[in-house]
Scaffold this motif. Structure first.
Motif, PDB file in Angstrom:
ATOM      1  N   ILE A 101      -4.084 -19.694  10.791  1.00  0.00           N
ATOM      2  CA  ILE A 101      -4.230 -18.278  10.457  1.00  0.00           C
ATOM      3  C   ILE A 101      -4.054 -18.124   8.953  1.00  0.00           C
ATOM      4  CG2 ILE A 101      -1.800 -17.697  10.948  1.00  0.00           C
ATOM      5  CD1 ILE A 101      -2.981 -14.994  12.111  1.00  0.00           C
ATOM      6  N   PHE A 102      -4.948 -17.354   8.380  1.00  0.00           N
ATOM      7  CA  PHE A 102      -5.000 -17.180   6.924  1.00  0.00           C
ATOM      8  C   PHE A 102      -5.056 -15.680   6.655  1.00  0.00           C
ATOM      9  CE2 PHE A 102      -7.898 -17.931   3.010  1.00  0.00           C
ATOM     10  CZ  PHE A 102      -6.807 -17.973   2.150  1.00  0.00           C
ATOM     11  N   SER A 103      -4.039 -15.164   5.990  1.00  0.00           N
ATOM     12  CA  SER A 103      -3.938 -13.730   5.704  1.00  0.00           C
ATOM     13  C   SER A 103      -4.820 -13.366   4.528  1.00  0.00           C
ATOM     14  CB  SER A 103      -2.493 -13.354   5.369  1.00  0.00           C
ATOM     15  OG  SER A 103      -1.652 -13.652   6.447  1.00  0.00           O
ATOM     16  N   THR A 104      -5.737 -12.424   4.751  1.00  0.00           N
ATOM     17  CA  THR A 104      -6.607 -11.932   3.682  1.00  0.00           C
ATOM     18  C   THR A 104      -6.670 -10.409   3.767  1.00  0.00           C
ATOM     19  OG1 THR A 104      -8.665 -12.072   4.991  1.00  0.00           O
ATOM     20  CG2 THR A 104      -8.014 -14.040   3.757  1.00  0.00           C
ATOM     21  N   TRP A 105      -7.262  -9.817   2.761  1.00  0.00           N
ATOM     22  CA  TRP A 105      -7.588  -8.396   2.807  1.00  0.00           C
ATOM     23  C   TRP A 105      -8.918  -8.217   2.101  1.00  0.00           C
ATOM     24  CZ3 TRP A 105      -3.952 -10.415  -0.436  1.00  0.00           C
ATOM     25  CH2 TRP A 105      -4.049 -10.126  -1.788  1.00  0.00           C
ATOM     26  N   LEU A 106      -9.561  -7.094   2.360  1.00  0.00           N
ATOM     27  CA  LEU A 106     -10.895  -6.847   1.823  1.00  0.00           C
ATOM     28  C   LEU A 106     -10.841  -5.780   0.754  1.00  0.00           C
ATOM     29  CD1 LEU A 106     -12.897  -6.795   5.164  1.00  0.00           C
ATOM     30  CD2 LEU A 106     -12.609  -8.686   3.563  1.00  0.00           C
ATOM     31  N   CYS A 107     -11.351  -6.086  -0.415  1.00  0.00           N
ATOM     32  CA  CYS A 107     -11.424  -5.137  -1.527  1.00  0.00           C
ATOM     33  C   CYS A 107     -12.846  -4.582  -1.586  1.00  0.00           C
ATOM     34  CB  CYS A 107     -11.085  -5.823  -2.843  1.00  0.00           C
ATOM     35  SG  CYS A 107      -9.411  -6.457  -2.904  1.00  0.00           S
ATOM     36  N   GLU A 108     -12.945  -3.287  -1.746  1.00  0.00           N
ATOM     37  CA  GLU A 108     -14.244  -2.640  -1.790  1.00  0.00           C
ATOM     38  C   GLU A 108     -14.436  -1.937  -3.121  1.00  0.00           C
ATOM     39  OE1 GLU A 108     -14.058  -0.130   1.657  1.00  0.00           O
ATOM     40  OE2 GLU A 108     -14.517  -1.793   3.001  1.00  0.00           O
ATOM     41  N   ASP A 109     -15.674  -1.844  -3.568  1.00  0.00           N
ATOM     42  CA  ASP A 109     -16.004  -1.103  -4.780  1.00  0.00           C
ATOM     43  C   ASP A 109     -16.055   0.366  -4.397  1.00  0.00           C
ATOM     44  OD1 ASP A 109     -16.704  -0.533  -7.372  1.00  0.00           O
ATOM     45  OD2 ASP A 109     -18.815  -1.034  -7.100  1.00  0.00           O
ATOM     46  N   SER A 110     -15.162   1.158  -4.956  1.00  0.00           N
ATOM     47  CA  SER A 110     -15.063   2.558  -4.575  1.00  0.00           C
ATOM     48  C   SER A 110     -14.725   3.407  -5.790  1.00  0.00           C
ATOM     49  CB  SER A 110     -13.964   2.720  -3.513  1.00  0.00           C
ATOM     50  OG  SER A 110     -13.628   4.067  -3.332  1.00  0.00           O
ATOM     51  N   ASP A 112     -12.817   5.764  -5.665  1.00  0.00           N
ATOM     52  CA  ASP A 112     -11.396   6.063  -5.493  1.00  0.00           C
ATOM     53  C   ASP A 112     -10.501   4.870  -5.821  1.00  0.00           C
ATOM     54  OD1 ASP A 112     -12.060   8.624  -4.592  1.00  0.00           O
ATOM     55  OD2 ASP A 112     -12.286   7.906  -2.529  1.00  0.00           O
ATOM     56  N   GLY A 113     -11.087   3.795  -6.289  1.00  0.00           N
ATOM     57  CA  GLY A 113     -10.292   2.616  -6.618  1.00  0.00           C
ATOM     58  C   GLY A 113      -9.973   1.806  -5.377  1.00  0.00           C
ATOM     59  N   LEU A 114      -8.876   1.086  -5.422  1.00  0.00           N
ATOM     60  CA  LEU A 114      -8.488   0.190  -4.335  1.00  0.00           C
ATOM     61  C   LEU A 114      -7.721   0.955  -3.266  1.00  0.00           C
ATOM     62  CD1 LEU A 114      -7.334  -2.758  -6.604  1.00  0.00           C
ATOM     63  CD2 LEU A 114      -9.518  -2.525  -5.427  1.00  0.00           C
ATOM     64  N   THR A 115      -8.428   1.735  -2.473  1.00  0.00           N
ATOM     65  CA  THR A 115      -7.756   2.582  -1.492  1.00  0.00           C
ATOM     66  C   THR A 115      -8.007   2.147  -0.058  1.00  0.00           C
ATOM     67  OG1 THR A 115      -9.617   4.121  -1.509  1.00  0.00           O
ATOM     68  CG2 THR A 115      -7.772   4.608  -2.992  1.00  0.00           C
ATOM     69  N   ASN A 116      -9.140   1.542   0.223  1.00  0.00           N
ATOM     70  CA  ASN A 116      -9.428   1.164   1.608  1.00  0.00           C
ATOM     71  C   ASN A 116      -8.742  -0.170   1.909  1.00  0.00           C
ATOM     72  OD1 ASN A 116     -10.481   1.334   4.178  1.00  0.00           O
ATOM     73  ND2 ASN A 116     -12.391   0.373   3.612  1.00  0.00           N
ATOM     74  N   GLY A 141      -5.244  -0.154   2.850  1.00  0.00           N
ATOM     75  CA  GLY A 141      -4.241  -0.144   1.797  1.00  0.00           C
ATOM     76  C   GLY A 141      -3.049  -1.039   2.063  1.00  0.00           C
ATOM     77  N   ARG A 142      -3.045  -1.772   3.185  1.00  0.00           N
ATOM     78  CA  ARG A 142      -1.953  -2.709   3.507  1.00  0.00           C
ATOM     79  C   ARG A 142      -2.443  -4.103   3.130  1.00  0.00           C
ATOM     80  NH1 ARG A 142      -1.516   2.397   4.640  1.00  0.00           N
ATOM     81  NH2 ARG A 142      -0.369   2.997   6.478  1.00  0.00           N
ATOM     82  N   VAL A 143      -1.796  -4.724   2.162  1.00  0.00           N
ATOM     83  CA  VAL A 143      -2.274  -6.001   1.627  1.00  0.00           C
ATOM     84  C   VAL A 143      -1.139  -7.018   1.547  1.00  0.00           C
ATOM     85  CG1 VAL A 143      -4.149  -4.914   0.332  1.00  0.00           C
ATOM     86  CG2 VAL A 143      -1.941  -5.232  -0.773  1.00  0.00           C
ATOM     87  N   HIS A 144      -1.499  -8.259   1.251  1.00  0.00           N
ATOM     88  CA  HIS A 144      -0.559  -9.371   1.070  1.00  0.00           C
ATOM     89  C   HIS A 144       0.234  -9.651   2.342  1.00  0.00           C
ATOM     90  CE1 HIS A 144      -0.276  -8.357  -3.529  1.00  0.00           C
ATOM     91  NE2 HIS A 144      -1.527  -8.523  -3.117  1.00  0.00           N
ATOM     92  N   SER A 161       2.112  -1.947   0.478  1.00  0.00           N
ATOM     93  CA  SER A 161       1.134  -0.868   0.460  1.00  0.00           C
ATOM     94  C   SER A 161       0.570  -0.692  -0.940  1.00  0.00           C
ATOM     95  CB  SER A 161       1.801   0.435   0.911  1.00  0.00           C
ATOM     96  OG  SER A 161       0.955   1.528   0.666  1.00  0.00           O
ATOM     97  N   ARG A 162      -0.745  -0.510  -1.016  1.00  0.00           N
ATOM     98  CA  ARG A 162      -1.374  -0.199  -2.301  1.00  0.00           C
ATOM     99  C   ARG A 162      -0.873   1.144  -2.823  1.00  0.00           C
ATOM    100  NH1 ARG A 162      -4.379  -4.055  -4.784  1.00  0.00           N
ATOM    101  NH2 ARG A 162      -6.030  -4.979  -3.562  1.00  0.00           N
ATOM    102  N   PHE A 163      -0.361   1.982  -1.949  1.00  0.00           N
ATOM    103  CA  PHE A 163       0.104   3.310  -2.337  1.00  0.00           C
ATOM    104  C   PHE A 163       1.588   3.305  -2.717  1.00  0.00           C
ATOM    105  CE2 PHE A 163      -3.196   3.547   0.946  1.00  0.00           C
ATOM    106  CZ  PHE A 163      -4.220   4.036   0.169  1.00  0.00           C
ATOM    107  N   ALA A 164       2.219   2.147  -2.651  1.00  0.00           N
ATOM    108  CA  ALA A 164       3.631   1.974  -3.023  1.00  0.00           C
ATOM    109  C   ALA A 164       4.538   2.942  -2.273  1.00  0.00           C
ATOM    110  CB  ALA A 164       3.812   2.113  -4.540  1.00  0.00           C
ATOM    111  N   ASP A 165       4.251   3.141  -0.980  1.00  0.00           N
ATOM    112  CA  ASP A 165       5.086   4.067  -0.210  1.00  0.00           C
ATOM    113  C   ASP A 165       6.069   3.344   0.719  1.00  0.00           C
ATOM    114  OD1 ASP A 165       3.080   3.172   1.482  1.00  0.00           O
ATOM    115  OD2 ASP A 165       2.477   5.145   2.181  1.00  0.00           O
TER     116      ASP A 165
END
Length: 181
Positions: A101-110, A112-116, A141-144, A161-165
């Motif tokens: 298992i390899f943990s990844t996340w997907l970054c999208e061009d938006s 709104d920045g890195l929100t999805n 917005g949940r990464v790492h 969280s990318r939103f630092a909450d």
């Protein structure tokens, strides 16, 4: 760039440049010890910044270089995960049933920045020859993600969280085939 610590002399070797991506930003290195003894250096590789575009994370792919001699020499870079926008920071883990298992996340061009940026695990049941993506539900917005196998098949993942909450968690009871919200 890789440097090795000599355990006897406690001195570091002269650093050598391993990744050679031209016009690419290569980052987030993680080492993985393959069951055959090889060392895999896994890292993200994105197109370098372009005028008017601060963030090129949406162009990231996952690369791997391998060493069969404890990091003295490295293979040429190969693409490990082709899906553009895939980012990682953690090493591959081998579960009790042999699944990788390899943990990844997907970054999208938006605009709104890195929100999805949802969490998506890559799983392999053939020692990394093929990978199957499994998206964590409602993980925008949940990464790492850091994954721990608590008992056979029961996994827990913690994400920032990318939103630092908050710190977020999700669980799987089927070796990562499905995840809780």
């Amino acid at each position: 760039v890789v440097s090795k610590l000599d355990p006897e002399s406690q001195t570091w070797s002269i650093p050598i440049t391993v990744s050679q991506g031209e016009n690419r930003s290569e980052q987030n290195p993680a080492f993985f010890r393959h069951p055959n003894g090889d060392i895999w250096l896994i890292y993200t590789s994105q197109i370098s910044r372009q005028e008017g575009k601060d963030n090129m994370q949406f162009s990231s792919i996952i690369m791997v270089q391998k060493s069969q001699d404890e990091g003295l020499n490295w293979s040429d870079a190969e693409v490990l995960i082709h899906n553009e926008g895939t980012f990682s920071r953690q090493p591959i883990q081998i579960l009790s049933n042999g699944r990788w298992i390899f943990s990844t996340w997907l970054c999208e061009d938006s605009a709104d920045g890195l929100t999805n940026d949802p969490t998506e695990f890559q799983v392999s049941d053939d020692e990394g020859i093929t990978w199957n993506p499994i998206r964590m539900p409602e993980s925008e917005g949940r990464v790492h993600a850091n994954v721990i196998e608590l008992e056979k098949g029961h996994l827990i993942a913690f994400m920032r969280s990318r939103f630092a909450d908050f710190i977020y968690k999700s669980e799987s009871k089927d070796y990562g085939d499905s995840w809780s919200v």
